[in-house]
Motif scaffolding. Structure first.
Motif, PDB file in Angstrom:
ATOM      1  N   SER A  31       0.839  -1.205   0.000  1.00 21.24           N
ATOM      2  CA  SER A  31       0.000   0.000   0.000  1.00 21.24           C
ATOM      3  C   SER A  31       0.872   1.253   0.000  1.00 21.24           C
ATOM      4  O   SER A  31       0.539   2.245  -0.658  1.00 21.24           O
ATOM      5  N   ALA A  34       2.093   1.636  -3.441  1.00 21.19           N
ATOM      6  CA  ALA A  34       0.996   2.151  -4.275  1.00 21.19           C
ATOM      7  C   ALA A  34       0.809   3.648  -4.061  1.00 21.19           C
ATOM      8  O   ALA A  34       0.540   4.387  -5.018  1.00 21.19           O
ATOM      9  N   ALA A  38       1.284   6.572  -6.940  1.00 22.19           N
ATOM     10  CA  ALA A  38       0.267   7.597  -7.197  1.00 22.19           C
ATOM     11  C   ALA A  38       0.863   8.988  -7.045  1.00 22.19           C
ATOM     12  O   ALA A  38       0.536   9.903  -7.815  1.00 22.19           O
ATOM     13  N   THR A  43       0.054   6.134 -11.536  1.00 24.60           N
ATOM     14  CA  THR A  43      -1.324   5.677 -11.502  1.00 24.60           C
ATOM     15  C   THR A  43      -2.211   6.811 -11.012  1.00 24.60           C
ATOM     16  O   THR A  43      -1.772   7.684 -10.261  1.00 24.60           O
ATOM     17  N   SER A  46      -4.998   5.589  -5.815  1.00 22.70           N
ATOM     18  CA  SER A  46      -4.114   5.299  -4.688  1.00 22.70           C
ATOM     19  C   SER A  46      -4.941   4.620  -3.604  1.00 22.70           C
ATOM     20  O   SER A  46      -6.161   4.514  -3.736  1.00 22.70           O
ATOM     21  N   TRP A 106      -7.116  -8.024  -8.686  1.00 23.30           N
ATOM     22  CA  TRP A 106      -7.212  -6.821  -9.510  1.00 23.30           C
ATOM     23  C   TRP A 106      -8.555  -6.785 -10.233  1.00 23.30           C
ATOM     24  O   TRP A 106      -9.211  -5.745 -10.277  1.00 23.30           O
ATOM     25  N   PHE A 110     -11.188  -3.755  -9.637  1.00 22.22           N
ATOM     26  CA  PHE A 110     -11.424  -2.789 -10.703  1.00 22.22           C
ATOM     27  C   PHE A 110     -12.604  -3.125 -11.602  1.00 22.22           C
ATOM     28  O   PHE A 110     -13.013  -2.279 -12.395  1.00 22.22           O
ATOM     29  N   THR A 130      -2.269   3.524 -15.443  1.00 20.64           N
ATOM     30  CA  THR A 130      -2.966   3.098 -14.235  1.00 20.64           C
ATOM     31  C   THR A 130      -3.238   1.599 -14.268  1.00 20.64           C
ATOM     32  O   THR A 130      -3.015   0.898 -13.274  1.00 20.64           O
ATOM     33  N   THR A 133       0.220  -0.314 -13.937  1.00 16.72           N
ATOM     34  CA  THR A 133       0.825  -0.128 -12.611  1.00 16.72           C
ATOM     35  C   THR A 133       0.028  -0.850 -11.536  1.00 16.72           C
ATOM     36  O   THR A 133       0.606  -1.557 -10.702  1.00 16.72           O
ATOM     37  N   THR A 134      -1.288  -0.682 -11.535  1.00 16.10           N
ATOM     38  CA  THR A 134      -2.089  -1.331 -10.494  1.00 16.10           C
ATOM     39  C   THR A 134      -2.090  -2.851 -10.652  1.00 16.10           C
ATOM     40  O   THR A 134      -2.027  -3.568  -9.656  1.00 16.10           O
ATOM     41  N   LEU A 137       1.156  -4.018  -9.238  1.00 19.86           N
ATOM     42  CA  LEU A 137       1.160  -3.923  -7.774  1.00 19.86           C
ATOM     43  C   LEU A 137       0.331  -5.036  -7.145  1.00 19.86           C
ATOM     44  O   LEU A 137       0.750  -5.622  -6.133  1.00 19.86           O
ATOM     45  N   PHE A 138      -0.826  -5.341  -7.711  1.00 19.47           N
ATOM     46  CA  PHE A 138      -1.648  -6.419  -7.175  1.00 19.47           C
ATOM     47  C   PHE A 138      -0.923  -7.756  -7.303  1.00 19.47           C
ATOM     48  O   PHE A 138      -0.966  -8.581  -6.388  1.00 19.47           O
TER      49      PHE A 138
END
Length: 163
Positions: A31, A34, A38, A43, A46, A106, A110, A130, A133-134, A137-138
């Motif tokens: 987190s 992340a 952001a 991304t 956040s 993810w 999303f 976004t 990147t997300t 990260l996931f």
């Protein structure tokens, strides 16, 4: 129920504190990363976008305090995910389970839960930075959780058999 040889504690009782710490620190670390992505505009979402800004539109939620509270909440939620992983997938070795779980998480965040988060643009409205990147990260988060738990579990079994 399987017991350790030395002090006759069930393996689950030995592993649960490890799983809780893996979950908390996994949620905290990823987190925080992340939030950094952001901040540097990799991304447009956040942790505070998901946790606080979707329901609270006050000014303080858009500053560092909102980000910090969101990171702590996600760290606590991550404990639940780590416990769920421990119960279901602890015996799976390698990173592939983590990669697949990252994709699933993810997709849930999303796509399926998109109506719950009105502050997050619809999936098809997100820019490619976004999305990439997300998604990364996931995946990294879930690989961290899955690999750490499966490694700790296999080490615990190894210690039980040798000791």
């Amino acid at each position: 129920m399987r017991y350790r040889k030395k002090n006759k504690e069930p393996i689950g009782q030995v592993m649960i504190p490890k799983v809780i710490s893996i979950g908390f620190f996994g949620g905290f670390i990823w987190s925080l990363i992340a939030s950094i992505t952001a901040f540097f505009n990799f991304t447009s979402v956040s942790p505070k976008t998901f946790i606080l800004r979707s329901w609270l539109q006050t000014e303080w939620t858009d500053h560092w305090l909102g980000q910090l509270i969101s990171i702590i909440i996600l760290s606590l939620l991550s404990i639940l995910l780590a416990l769920l992983y421990y119960v279901t997938f602890k015996k799976i070795q390698g990173i592939w389970a983590g990669i697949m779980i990252g994709f699933v998480l993810w997709f849930i965040a999303f796509w399926l839960l998109e109506p719950i988060f009105p502050n997050i643009p619809a999936f098809y409205m997100l820019d490619s930075d976004t999305v990439v990147t997300t998604l990364c990260l996931f995946i990294l988060y879930s690989v961290f959780i899955s690999y750490s738990i499966s490694f700790a579990y296999s080490q615990q079994l190894k210690d039980e058999n040798t000791g």
